[in-house]
Design an enzyme around this catalytic site. Structure first.
Site, PDB file in Angstrom:
ATOM      1  N   CYS A   1     -16.152  31.761 -21.918  1.00 33.08           N
ATOM      2  CA  CYS A   1     -14.776  31.169 -21.288  1.00 33.08           C
ATOM      3  C   CYS A   1     -14.718  31.792 -19.711  1.00 33.08           C
ATOM      4  CB  CYS A   1     -14.049  33.544 -21.297  1.00 33.08           C
ATOM      5  SG  CYS A   1     -15.140  34.760 -21.054  1.00 33.08           S
TER       6      CYS A   1
ATOM      7  N   GLU B   1      -9.286  41.015 -22.775  1.00 30.31           N
ATOM      8  CA  GLU B   1     -10.742  39.796 -22.008  1.00 30.31           C
ATOM      9  C   GLU B   1     -10.031  38.512 -22.899  1.00 30.31           C
ATOM     10  OE1 GLU B   1     -12.152  40.312 -18.950  1.00 30.31           O
ATOM     11  OE2 GLU B   1     -12.293  41.979 -18.759  1.00 30.31           O
TER      12      GLU B   1
HETATM   13  P1  NAP Z   1     -10.582  34.717 -31.558  1.00 28.12           P
HETATM   14  O1  NAP Z   1      -9.930  33.724 -32.852  1.00 28.12           O
HETATM   15  O2  NAP Z   1      -8.995  35.200 -30.710  1.00 28.12           O
HETATM   16  O3  NAP Z   1     -10.834  36.309 -31.997  1.00 28.12           O
HETATM   17  C1  NAP Z   1     -11.407  37.180 -31.362  1.00 28.12           C
HETATM   18  C2  NAP Z   1     -11.677  38.102 -32.338  1.00 28.12           C
HETATM   19  O4  NAP Z   1     -10.728  38.600 -32.378  1.00 28.12           O
HETATM   20  C3  NAP Z   1     -12.156  38.088 -33.839  1.00 28.12           C
HETATM   21  O5  NAP Z   1     -12.956  39.076 -33.246  1.00 28.12           O
HETATM   22  C4  NAP Z   1     -11.255  37.330 -34.316  1.00 28.12           C
HETATM   23  O6  NAP Z   1     -11.874  38.030 -36.021  1.00 28.12           O
HETATM   24  C5  NAP Z   1     -10.661  38.322 -34.427  1.00 28.12           C
HETATM   25  N1  NAP Z   1      -8.637  38.312 -34.262  1.00 28.12           N
HETATM   26  C6  NAP Z   1      -8.846  36.774 -34.550  1.00 28.12           C
HETATM   27  N2  NAP Z   1      -7.191  37.470 -35.512  1.00 28.12           N
HETATM   28  C7  NAP Z   1      -6.926  38.824 -35.870  1.00 28.12           C
HETATM   29  C8  NAP Z   1      -5.679  39.436 -36.061  1.00 28.12           C
HETATM   30  N3  NAP Z   1      -4.720  38.843 -36.696  1.00 28.12           N
HETATM   31  N4  NAP Z   1      -6.034  40.501 -35.598  1.00 28.12           N
HETATM   32  C9  NAP Z   1      -7.182  41.334 -35.376  1.00 28.12           C
HETATM   33  N5  NAP Z   1      -7.710  40.414 -35.286  1.00 28.12           N
HETATM   34  C10 NAP Z   1      -7.812  39.157 -34.213  1.00 28.12           C
HETATM   35  O7  NAP Z   1     -10.940  34.440 -30.364  1.00 28.12           O
HETATM   36  P2  NAP Z   1     -12.614  33.730 -30.708  1.00 28.12           P
HETATM   37  O8  NAP Z   1     -12.435  31.909 -30.674  1.00 28.12           O
HETATM   38  O9  NAP Z   1     -13.434  34.388 -31.507  1.00 28.12           O
HETATM   39  O10 NAP Z   1     -13.559  33.938 -28.852  1.00 28.12           O
HETATM   40  C11 NAP Z   1     -13.074  32.514 -28.264  1.00 28.12           C
HETATM   41  C12 NAP Z   1     -12.094  33.461 -26.959  1.00 28.12           C
HETATM   42  O11 NAP Z   1     -12.401  34.523 -26.851  1.00 28.12           O
HETATM   43  C13 NAP Z   1     -11.896  31.938 -25.751  1.00 28.12           C
HETATM   44  O12 NAP Z   1     -10.530  31.523 -25.731  1.00 28.12           O
HETATM   45  C14 NAP Z   1     -12.715  32.840 -25.349  1.00 28.12           C
HETATM   46  O13 NAP Z   1     -12.192  32.078 -24.021  1.00 28.12           O
HETATM   47  C15 NAP Z   1     -12.434  33.334 -25.186  1.00 28.12           C
HETATM   48  N6  NAP Z   1     -12.885  35.292 -24.301  1.00 28.12           N
HETATM   49  C16 NAP Z   1     -13.060  35.814 -23.301  1.00 28.12           C
HETATM   50  C17 NAP Z   1     -13.792  36.486 -22.925  1.00 28.12           C
HETATM   51  C18 NAP Z   1     -13.172  37.149 -21.609  1.00 28.12           C
HETATM   52  O14 NAP Z   1     -14.196  37.882 -21.333  1.00 28.12           O
HETATM   53  N7  NAP Z   1     -11.932  36.516 -21.520  1.00 28.12           N
HETATM   54  C19 NAP Z   1     -14.691  36.231 -22.831  1.00 28.12           C
HETATM   55  C20 NAP Z   1     -15.262  35.720 -24.573  1.00 28.12           C
HETATM   56  C21 NAP Z   1     -14.346  34.895 -25.331  1.00 28.12           C
HETATM   57  P3  NAP Z   1     -11.976  36.975 -36.745  1.00 28.12           P
HETATM   58  O15 NAP Z   1     -13.260  35.803 -35.902  1.00 28.12           O
HETATM   59  O16 NAP Z   1     -13.350  37.860 -37.969  1.00 28.12           O
HETATM   60  O17 NAP Z   1     -11.469  35.920 -37.407  1.00 28.12           O
END
Ligand code: NAP
Length: 507
Positions: free
Chosen positions: A312, A278
């Protein structure tokens, strides 16, 4: 794979160390937990390292969590693997009963869960309460779905053969979730996984671990057996690499950015994991001349400004037809001027802080870019807030496709308005993005409603509504917004594998 000796281990979560801190704001201080949960023990990192968790409204430290890495993740995977045979063998009705007990505990403790969320995520307390109810709804929904996992008996081509299809849990699942919905993004994955008979290892965002840890504590109180749910906090790349490299982990369900989703997809290739992704969005919100203006304003306010624009499915690009454009902008600007900004704990606040100073900088960059390219700020607010942590909600008119607000997910309280003349132009502009999560459009015409809905290249479309997310309906995107669907009648299928049984009737 063997479990490490954790630095701290106890059967029950230790109460907060911080007198006068967050724990003291809770009716049940035991829900503020600064430990990971592996195989039924609340543990620290093997080397004792911790990460600080900060209040996004002030920057003040709230507490710490273990900085887990490879060793702790491997221990959590081993615990989930060990717990799997007994969990999958439980009758579905028993798994459902346990999920219902977890749901009930979440609702009983909703006020505390909301306080934890506002403290670490920043969203207004009323919104946090809304997320707890929404998140708990997935647990209740999938408790029902557990009881309805069925199979098929297929017509065989010959009389001496029978063909049966049964659904089996896929196995140990990795669950990686973002900070913007620290509760519901976990329940939307863990509830169907458990309902299907899978066990899980959760990695919450390091920015919002306490909502996740409290949820897991309530699952333990509900009687969900040790090892079925494990949670590791800490170093995302190390935890992610251990989860994706493990052949024991048969499925990864991730919500977050498209960039990290693509990385995890690559990392999962070697072990051919099932994936649910997602990812990011860039939602269009189209208002046609024949729209109900009141409804369109209510819809855009709900879609755009929830969680200070950090969802999102937030309206990212607002397309308004020329005939209604000026009236719409005037009404939208007035509504946005009325939004109160401040600390999420202050009653009446509608816009809290952004998650981090880096997020504030990025959103500020989008606003500056749009203004430099000719947009106009028609909101004229002058808020007395910390400019490192808050962004005043703003309406920008004169937005164009050349601006960053058109191409990138802004993730902030910025409403750029694009003027358009005809339907084809609006649909083409709306679809002009590599993302395909949610789209919204407002029209009074039934035929336009169907016509435009069928042309919009998105996984979810809202016709005359600014809300597309409920536990009863599939949620998910196409294109670079991801793979799979969560919630709804098909959500549990993401955690089930089909087994076909061919039976020869020889005697
Ligand atoms: P993110 O940076 O991709 O982080 C999401 C998760 O992935 C966090 O738990 C993060 O950990 C982890 N992560 C980061 N780097 C990683 C790696 N190398 N290996 C494994 N895990 C890793 O996204 P975010 O900034 O938290 O969230 C915002 C994004 O999520 C936006 O693009 C939004 O559109 C999207 N989103 C999508 C939905 C949907 O249902 N489509 C819903 C909500 C949000 P840490 O935070 O501990 O670094």
């Amino acid at each position: 794979m063997s479990a490490p000796s954790p630095a701290v281990s106890s059967a029950t979560p230790p109460a907060s160390r911080l007198a006068g801190g967050l724990a003291d704001r809770l009716a049940d201080p035991g829900l503020f937990i600064e430990r990971a949960f592996i195989g039924g023990a609340w543990v620290g990192a093997e080397n004792g390292a911790t990460l600080s968790v900060d209040d996004p409204a002030t920057g003040a430290a709230i507490g710490t969590v273990p900085a887990c890495g490879t060793a702790e993740t491997e221990a959590a995977i081993a615990a989930a693997e060990a717990a799997w045979p007994a969990w999958r063998a439980r009758p579905a009705a028993e798994r459902a009963d346990l999920l219902e007990r977890w749901y009930a505990l979440m609702m009983e403790n909703a006020a505390d869960l909301a306080r934890l969320m506002t403290a670490e995520q920043g969203k207004p307390l009323a919104e946090a309460m809304g997320e707890i109810t929404y998140g708990a709804g997935f647990i209740r929904w999938f408790a029902g779905e557990a009881r309805r996992i069925d199979g098929l008996l297929l017509p065989a081509p010959t009389a001496d053969r029978r063909i049966l299809v049964q659904k089996e849990p896929v196995g140990v699942c990795a669950i990686i979730t973002p900070w913007n919905f620290p509760n519901a993004m976990i329940t939307r994955k863990v509830a169907p996984a458990l309902a299907a008979g899978c066990t899980v290892v959760i990695k919450p965002s390091e920015l919002t671990p306490y909502s996740a840890l409290a949820l897991v504590a309530l699952a333990e109180r509900a009687g969900i057996p040790h090892g079925v749910i494990n949670i590791v906090t800490g170093l995302a790349p190390a935890i992610g690499a251990a989860l994706t490299a493990s052949p024991v982990v048969r499925k990864l369900s991730f919500t977050g950015s498209t960039a990290v989703g693509a990385l995890l997809m690559r990392e999962s290739a070697a072990t051919i994991k099932r994936l649910s992704l997602e990812l990011g969005g860039n939602a269009p919100f189209i208002v046609f001349d024949d729209a109900d203006l009141d409804a369109a304003i209510a819809g855009v306010m709900a879609s755009k400004f929830r969680n200070a624009g950090q969802t999102c499915v937030c309206a990212n690009r607002i397309f308004v037809q020329a005939g209604i454009h000026d009236r719409f902008v005037e009404r939208l600007a007035a509504a946005v001027r009325g939004l109160t900004i401040g600390n999420g704990f202050t009653p009446g606040v509608a816009i809290g802080p952004l998650i981090s100073p880096a997020a504030v900088q990025k959103v500020g960059g989008h606003i500056a870019d749009a203004l430099a390219l000719g947009a106009e700020n028609v909101t004229g607010r002058n808020d007395d807030v910390d400019p490192q942590r808050f962004v005043s909600p703003v309406v920008l008119t004169g937005a164009t496709a050349a601006m960053r607000v058109a191409r990138e997910e802004t993730f902030g309280p910025v409403a750029p308005v694009f003027r358009f003349d005809d339907e084809d132009e609006a649909v083409a502009a709306a679809n002009d993005t590599p993302f395909g999560l949610a789209a919204y459009y407002y029209t009074g015409s039934l035929s336009r409603g169907f016509r435009v809905g069928e042309k919009l290249a998105f996984g979810m479309v809202g016709l005359n509504t600014g809300s597309v997310s409920l536990e009863v309906a599939p949620f998910g995107g196409i294109k670079q917004s991801g793979l799979g669907r969560e919630g709804g009648p098909t959500g549990i299928d993401e955690y089930l594998a089909l087994k076909t049984m061919h039976v020869g009737l020889t005697a």
